[in-house]
Design an enzyme around this catalytic site. Structure first.
Site, PDB file in Angstrom:
ATOM      1  N   GLY A  12       0.781  -1.228   0.000  1.00 56.41           N
ATOM      2  CA  GLY A  12       0.000   0.000   0.000  1.00 56.41           C
ATOM      3  C   GLY A  12       0.814   1.280   0.000  1.00 56.41           C
ATOM      4  O   GLY A  12       0.298   2.337   0.348  1.00 56.41           O
ATOM      5  N   SER A  13       2.078   1.218  -0.414  1.00 57.74           N
ATOM      6  CA  SER A  13       2.882   2.442  -0.418  1.00 57.74           C
ATOM      7  C   SER A  13       2.321   3.471  -1.398  1.00 57.74           C
ATOM      8  O   SER A  13       2.308   4.672  -1.103  1.00 57.74           O
ATOM      9  CB  SER A  13       4.350   2.141  -0.719  1.00 57.74           C
ATOM     10  OG  SER A  13       4.503   1.537  -1.982  1.00 57.74           O
ATOM     11  N   ASN A  14       1.846   3.021  -2.558  1.00 56.08           N
ATOM     12  CA  ASN A  14       1.208   3.956  -3.495  1.00 56.08           C
ATOM     13  C   ASN A  14      -0.087   4.517  -2.919  1.00 56.08           C
ATOM     14  O   ASN A  14      -0.374   5.703  -3.059  1.00 56.08           O
ATOM     15  CB  ASN A  14       0.929   3.280  -4.841  1.00 56.08           C
ATOM     16  CG  ASN A  14       1.993   3.585  -5.864  1.00 56.08           C
ATOM     17  OD1 ASN A  14       2.434   4.721  -6.006  1.00 56.08           O
ATOM     18  ND2 ASN A  14       2.401   2.556  -6.585  1.00 56.08           N
ATOM     19  N   LEU A  85      -4.409  -6.552  -7.435  1.00 54.83           N
ATOM     20  CA  LEU A  85      -4.037  -7.667  -8.299  1.00 54.83           C
ATOM     21  C   LEU A  85      -5.202  -8.426  -8.912  1.00 54.83           C
ATOM     22  O   LEU A  85      -4.986  -9.279  -9.765  1.00 54.83           O
ATOM     23  CB  LEU A  85      -3.132  -8.638  -7.526  1.00 54.83           C
ATOM     24  CG  LEU A  85      -1.841  -8.024  -7.001  1.00 54.83           C
ATOM     25  CD1 LEU A  85      -0.993  -9.082  -6.310  1.00 54.83           C
ATOM     26  CD2 LEU A  85      -1.057  -7.326  -8.097  1.00 54.83           C
ATOM     27  N   ASN A 102      -5.800   2.613 -13.322  1.00 52.25           N
ATOM     28  CA  ASN A 102      -4.794   1.721 -12.758  1.00 52.25           C
ATOM     29  C   ASN A 102      -3.407   2.247 -13.102  1.00 52.25           C
ATOM     30  O   ASN A 102      -3.238   2.974 -14.074  1.00 52.25           O
ATOM     31  CB  ASN A 102      -4.966   0.321 -13.365  1.00 52.25           C
ATOM     32  CG  ASN A 102      -3.966  -0.681 -12.821  1.00 52.25           C
ATOM     33  OD1 ASN A 102      -3.753  -0.781 -11.618  1.00 52.25           O
ATOM     34  ND2 ASN A 102      -3.352  -1.440 -13.711  1.00 52.25           N
ATOM     35  N   HIS A 104       0.436   0.647 -13.912  1.00 50.96           N
ATOM     36  CA  HIS A 104       1.164  -0.581 -14.215  1.00 50.96           C
ATOM     37  C   HIS A 104       2.656  -0.259 -14.216  1.00 50.96           C
ATOM     38  O   HIS A 104       3.056   0.763 -14.768  1.00 50.96           O
ATOM     39  CB  HIS A 104       0.732  -1.135 -15.584  1.00 50.96           C
ATOM     40  CG  HIS A 104       1.356  -2.455 -15.898  1.00 50.96           C
ATOM     41  ND1 HIS A 104       0.938  -3.623 -15.310  1.00 50.96           N
ATOM     42  CD2 HIS A 104       2.385  -2.782 -16.709  1.00 50.96           C
ATOM     43  CE1 HIS A 104       1.676  -4.625 -15.769  1.00 50.96           C
ATOM     44  NE2 HIS A 104       2.576  -4.135 -16.618  1.00 50.96           N
ATOM     45  N   ASP A 145      -4.741  -4.905 -18.317  1.00 52.85           N
ATOM     46  CA  ASP A 145      -3.752  -3.955 -18.844  1.00 52.85           C
ATOM     47  C   ASP A 145      -3.979  -3.543 -20.301  1.00 52.85           C
ATOM     48  O   ASP A 145      -3.027  -3.232 -21.013  1.00 52.85           O
ATOM     49  CB  ASP A 145      -2.332  -4.536 -18.701  1.00 52.85           C
ATOM     50  CG  ASP A 145      -1.982  -4.827 -17.257  1.00 52.85           C
ATOM     51  OD1 ASP A 145      -2.440  -4.081 -16.375  1.00 52.85           O
ATOM     52  OD2 ASP A 145      -1.248  -5.799 -17.006  1.00 52.85           O
ATOM     53  N   GLU A 174       6.270   6.257  -9.941  1.00 53.42           N
ATOM     54  CA  GLU A 174       4.907   6.097  -9.422  1.00 53.42           C
ATOM     55  C   GLU A 174       4.590   7.179  -8.396  1.00 53.42           C
ATOM     56  O   GLU A 174       3.550   7.836  -8.477  1.00 53.42           O
ATOM     57  CB  GLU A 174       4.747   4.714  -8.780  1.00 53.42           C
ATOM     58  CG  GLU A 174       4.773   3.571  -9.764  1.00 53.42           C
ATOM     59  CD  GLU A 174       4.795   2.204  -9.099  1.00 53.42           C
ATOM     60  OE1 GLU A 174       4.635   1.217  -9.835  1.00 53.42           O
ATOM     61  OE2 GLU A 174       4.963   2.108  -7.869  1.00 53.42           O
TER      62      GLU A 174
END
Length: 191
Positions: A12-14, A85, A102, A104, A145, A174
């Site tokens: 969960g860093s993003n 995921l 999303n 990627h 994707d 990111e």
């Protein structure tokens, strides 16, 4: 006010970076984080940020109604996948058309598709001898994707780079770009 939910499956860093970016923003808030894994560290990050978080099973995501009901309870307008995921189910796509994005960790269409996530992507980039990698922010559709690309940023991959070094470079992209791109997409979506 646009209310976004963050979907995450792991650390969960993003998600934390995005939540912090929008903290105190008068136009965009992050009132909810959702995961498909009860033990994902994103729940601890959510707790520390004071954001409610919930876990739903794959079956619940696939069927959709309990997830959609939760999103409606929190008056969610927009979904952001930040290391999520699972494939997004048709009920969610129908409930939030053109409002799910999303990130990627590669330059799509290369190194995308089912099973291509996290370290697997960086390993594949290095094994393929690529000279650059990066991030792709894209809309979600019914395929892994393959949704329309919104934004890409690149980083150099040196011949001696390990997958871990590529991951470090991609993570920096990111953190730098994802919140800003979310803000721009929301500004265009909710004009």
């Amino acid at each position: 006010m646009t209310r976004i939910v963050l979907f995450a499956s792991g650390s969960g860093s993003n998600a934390e970076n995005i939540a912090r970016y929008f903290s105190g923003n008068s136009a965009i808030s992050v009132p909810l984080i959702i995961s498909n894994k009860r033990d994902a560290y994103v729940h601890e990050r959510a707790r520390r940020l004071g954001i409610p978080s919930f876990t739903f099973s794959k079956a619940e995501f696939d069927e959709g109604s309990v997830v959609i009901d939760t999103l409606r309870t929190y008056e969610i307008n927009f979904i952001v996948l930040a290391g999520f995921l699972l494939k997004v189910s048709q009920p969610l796509l129908d409930a939030y058309p053109g409002r799910i994005i999303n990130i990627h960790p590669a330059l799509l269409p290369k190194f995308g598709g089912k099973g291509m996530y996290g370290d697997r992507v960086h390993q594949a980039v290095v094994e393929a001898g690529e000279t650059e990698s990066g991030i792709t922010i894209h809309y979600i559709d019914e395929h892994y994707d393959e949704g329309d690309i919104i934004f890409q940023a690149t980083c150099e991959v040196l011949p001696e780079d390990t997958p871990e070094e590529v991951a470090r470079k991609v993570h920096a992209l990111e953190y730098a770009f994802f919140p800003e791109v979310i803000e721009k997409v929301i500004a265009k979506t909710f004009v």
